[in-house]
Scaffold this motif. Structure first.
Motif, PDB file in Angstrom:
ATOM      1  N   MET A 191       1.280  -6.061   9.513  1.00  0.00           N
ATOM      2  CA  MET A 191      -0.310  -4.978   9.563  1.00  0.00           C
ATOM      3  C   MET A 191      -1.187  -5.550   8.869  1.00  0.00           C
ATOM      4  N   ASP A 192      -2.232  -5.120  10.289  1.00  0.00           N
ATOM      5  CA  ASP A 192      -3.672  -5.819   9.847  1.00  0.00           C
ATOM      6  C   ASP A 192      -5.229  -4.373   9.666  1.00  0.00           C
ATOM      7  N   GLU A 193      -4.735  -4.680   7.859  1.00  0.00           N
ATOM      8  CA  GLU A 193      -5.457  -3.543   7.386  1.00  0.00           C
ATOM      9  C   GLU A 193      -5.840  -2.087   7.477  1.00  0.00           C
ATOM     10  N   PRO A 194      -3.932  -2.039   7.381  1.00  0.00           N
ATOM     11  CA  PRO A 194      -4.119  -0.526   8.166  1.00  0.00           C
ATOM     12  C   PRO A 194      -4.791   0.597   7.965  1.00  0.00           C
ATOM     13  N   PHE A 195      -4.790   0.878   6.457  1.00  0.00           N
ATOM     14  CA  PHE A 195      -5.161   1.163   5.360  1.00  0.00           C
ATOM     15  C   PHE A 195      -6.530   1.230   5.387  1.00  0.00           C
ATOM     16  N   SER A 196      -7.625   0.461   5.581  1.00  0.00           N
ATOM     17  CA  SER A 196      -8.851  -0.226   5.046  1.00  0.00           C
ATOM     18  C   SER A 196      -9.428   1.255   5.336  1.00  0.00           C
ATOM     19  N   ALA A 197      -9.548   1.993   6.765  1.00  0.00           N
ATOM     20  CA  ALA A 197     -11.048   3.105   7.275  1.00  0.00           C
ATOM     21  C   ALA A 197      -9.642   4.246   6.594  1.00  0.00           C
ATOM     22  N   LEU A 198      -9.180   4.950   5.395  1.00  0.00           N
ATOM     23  CA  LEU A 198      -8.782   5.365   5.169  1.00  0.00           C
ATOM     24  C   LEU A 198      -9.508   5.777   3.354  1.00  0.00           C
ATOM     25  N   ASP A 199      -8.970   7.156   3.096  1.00  0.00           N
ATOM     26  CA  ASP A 199      -9.862   7.248   1.479  1.00  0.00           C
ATOM     27  C   ASP A 199      -8.685   7.346   1.179  1.00  0.00           C
ATOM     28  N   ALA A 200      -9.853   7.193  -0.272  1.00  0.00           N
ATOM     29  CA  ALA A 200      -8.448   6.355  -1.540  1.00  0.00           C
ATOM     30  C   ALA A 200      -7.469   7.025  -1.778  1.00  0.00           C
ATOM     31  N   LEU A 201      -7.916   8.429  -1.904  1.00  0.00           N
ATOM     32  CA  LEU A 201      -6.095   8.794  -2.292  1.00  0.00           C
ATOM     33  C   LEU A 201      -4.861   8.921  -0.824  1.00  0.00           C
ATOM     34  N   THR A 202      -5.627   9.107  -0.059  1.00  0.00           N
ATOM     35  CA  THR A 202      -5.053   8.825   1.295  1.00  0.00           C
ATOM     36  C   THR A 202      -3.872   7.206   0.914  1.00  0.00           C
ATOM     37  N   ARG A 203      -5.094   6.306   1.674  1.00  0.00           N
ATOM     38  CA  ARG A 203      -4.412   5.002   1.208  1.00  0.00           C
ATOM     39  C   ARG A 203      -3.870   4.494  -0.099  1.00  0.00           C
ATOM     40  N   SER A 204      -3.787   5.356  -1.064  1.00  0.00           N
ATOM     41  CA  SER A 204      -3.010   5.497  -1.910  1.00  0.00           C
ATOM     42  C   SER A 204      -1.517   5.653  -1.962  1.00  0.00           C
ATOM     43  N   ALA A 205      -1.666   6.253  -1.087  1.00  0.00           N
ATOM     44  CA  ALA A 205      -0.669   7.129  -1.011  1.00  0.00           C
ATOM     45  C   ALA A 205       0.697   6.334   0.180  1.00  0.00           C
ATOM     46  N   LEU A 206      -0.516   5.845   0.960  1.00  0.00           N
ATOM     47  CA  LEU A 206       0.612   5.073   1.711  1.00  0.00           C
ATOM     48  C   LEU A 206       1.038   3.584   1.495  1.00  0.00           C
ATOM     49  N   GLN A 207       0.524   3.598   0.960  1.00  0.00           N
ATOM     50  CA  GLN A 207       1.040   2.325   0.052  1.00  0.00           C
ATOM     51  C   GLN A 207       1.885   2.363  -0.047  1.00  0.00           C
ATOM     52  N   ASP A 208       2.475   3.336  -1.513  1.00  0.00           N
ATOM     53  CA  ASP A 208       3.630   3.447  -1.735  1.00  0.00           C
ATOM     54  C   ASP A 208       4.504   3.889  -1.378  1.00  0.00           C
ATOM     55  N   GLU A 209       3.929   4.523  -0.013  1.00  0.00           N
ATOM     56  CA  GLU A 209       4.669   4.570   1.683  1.00  0.00           C
ATOM     57  C   GLU A 209       5.859   3.666   2.146  1.00  0.00           C
ATOM     58  N   VAL A 210       4.182   3.072   2.558  1.00  0.00           N
ATOM     59  CA  VAL A 210       4.976   1.638   3.402  1.00  0.00           C
ATOM     60  C   VAL A 210       5.664   0.357   1.901  1.00  0.00           C
ATOM     61  N   ALA A 211       5.180   0.491   0.875  1.00  0.00           N
ATOM     62  CA  ALA A 211       6.176  -0.382   0.134  1.00  0.00           C
ATOM     63  C   ALA A 211       7.723  -0.088  -0.735  1.00  0.00           C
ATOM     64  N   ARG A 212       7.841   2.095  -0.085  1.00  0.00           N
ATOM     65  CA  ARG A 212       9.155   2.358  -0.673  1.00  0.00           C
ATOM     66  C   ARG A 212      10.065   1.658   0.895  1.00  0.00           C
ATOM     67  N   LEU A 213       8.922   2.011   2.221  1.00  0.00           N
ATOM     68  CA  LEU A 213      10.116   1.736   3.342  1.00  0.00           C
ATOM     69  C   LEU A 213      10.500   0.588   3.877  1.00  0.00           C
ATOM     70  N   VAL A 214       9.416  -0.317   3.481  1.00  0.00           N
ATOM     71  CA  VAL A 214       9.177  -2.306   3.334  1.00  0.00           C
ATOM     72  C   VAL A 214      10.452  -2.102   2.094  1.00  0.00           C
ATOM     73  N   ALA A 215      11.011  -1.648   0.910  1.00  0.00           N
ATOM     74  CA  ALA A 215      11.591  -1.979   0.645  1.00  0.00           C
ATOM     75  C   ALA A 215      13.277  -1.662   1.553  1.00  0.00           C
ATOM     76  N   GLU A 216      13.262  -0.178   1.114  1.00  0.00           N
ATOM     77  CA  GLU A 216      14.572   0.289   1.990  1.00  0.00           C
ATOM     78  C   GLU A 216      15.087  -0.161   3.483  1.00  0.00           C
ATOM     79  N   ALA A 217      14.050  -1.013   4.003  1.00  0.00           N
ATOM     80  CA  ALA A 217      14.563  -1.666   5.044  1.00  0.00           C
ATOM     81  C   ALA A 217      14.816  -2.920   5.022  1.00  0.00           C
ATOM     82  N   ASN A 218      14.327  -3.908   4.163  1.00  0.00           N
ATOM     83  CA  ASN A 218      14.259  -5.036   4.152  1.00  0.00           C
ATOM     84  C   ASN A 218      13.904  -5.966   4.835  1.00  0.00           C
TER      85      ASN A 218
END
Length: 291
Positions: A164-191
């Motif tokens: 991942m190359d700074e995939p959330f850097s161009a997003l607004d703060a609220l969207t960035r925060s939501a996607l960060q949580d989403e990626v954390a969940r998806l990566v953990a689920e898939a190990n």
């Protein structure tokens, strides 16, 4: 390899990698590993070569010295085993969200029929909350939704490593925060084994198991490895309440604001590039020897 031996043959092994241009060394003699199922973030200022490191891991660029071993094989070029999520969504504008994912899946599974490809694409979009937008083209999607499609496309490939190359850097703060949580969940689920570059200290603390701190360029190096001992699962809204968060954040910020500059282009006496100092600021006082 002394420093990497302690990791017991990491899944990804970056060994003595150097990238240079005439009259300009971007970084020199990088050594680090990423274990299977581990999330590693690389943090440093612009110009230190973070994106170049990621491109070398992706096989999109080649080092001038050293090499990268992934699962026992040296990287010789791009591979669908290493999926990349870019800063921009990199979607094909004439295709729907579903078709963008289907296209990637068809490259990974050329023998799959149309129905199976479509079902797999829908499943991937459902995982990122975009099942209802599968038939929309990128022009009809918000910036955050486009990045979700990019995430779905990458994860649908079931890669051995996610880059991942700074995939959330161009997003607004609220969207960035939501996607960060989403990626954390998806990566953990898939190990999922993951490597990410970022300027965002809280993003690194939220996602990473280990954080690599890089000095300023030119002639950058990895000065130390910070082990993230904060309890999982983590989410952005409550991250600052976790015990040890402030010590960890202060340590990284102090490096970025001060030591990344003062250590740039230097190799302290006795410096071993294969074994940069490892610190655990969330658990113990910062060791003076960490520099």
């Amino acid at each position: 390899m002394a420093g990497l031996s302690a990791m017991q043959h990491p899944y990804v092994s970056v060994e003595g990698v150097t990238r240079a241009y005439p009259g300009h060394v971007v970084f020199r003699d990088l050594w680090f590993g990423v274990n299977r199922g581990e999330f590693v973030c690389l943090v440093g200022h612009s110009g230190c070569g973070k994106t170049t490191v990621l491109n070398i891991l992706a096989g999109l660029d080649a080092p001038d010295a050293g090499g990268v071993i992934v699962d026992g094989q040296e990287i010789r070029g791009p591979s669908l085993d290493r999926a990349v999520i870019f800063q921009g969504h990199a979607l094909m504008p004439w295709m729907t969200a579903e078709q963008n994912v289907v296209f990637a899946l068809s490259c990974r599974h050329p023998r799959w029929g149309k129905a199976r490809l479509r079902d797999a694409a829908r499943e991937a979009l459902d995982k990122v909350g975009l099942g209802q937008a599968a038939d929309r083209r990128p022009a009809m999607l918000s910036g955050g939704m486009k990045q979700r499609v990019g995430i779905a496309r990458a994860l649908a490939l079931d890669p051995k490593m996610l880059l991942m190359d700074e995939p959330f850097s161009a997003l607004d703060a609220l969207t960035r925060s939501a996607l960060q949580d989403e990626v954390a969940r998806l990566v953990a689920e898939a190990n999922q084994t993951a490597f990410m570059i970022t300027h965002d200290v809280d993003e690194a603390i939220l996602l990473a198991d280990r954080i690599l701190l890089m000095t300023n360029g030119p002639d950058a190096r990895i000065a130390e490895t910070v082990v993230n001992t904060l309890a999982k699962p983590r989410n952005r809204a409550t991250l600052h309440k976790l015990p040890g968060y402030h010590a960890l954040r202060d340590h990284i910020l102090e490096f970025l604001l001060t030591r990344s500059r003062t250590l740039a282009g230097t190799r302290p006496p006795g410096w071993d590039p294969t074994s940069p100092p490892e610190v655990r600021p969330a658990e113990a006082p910062l060791p003076v020897a960490a520099q």
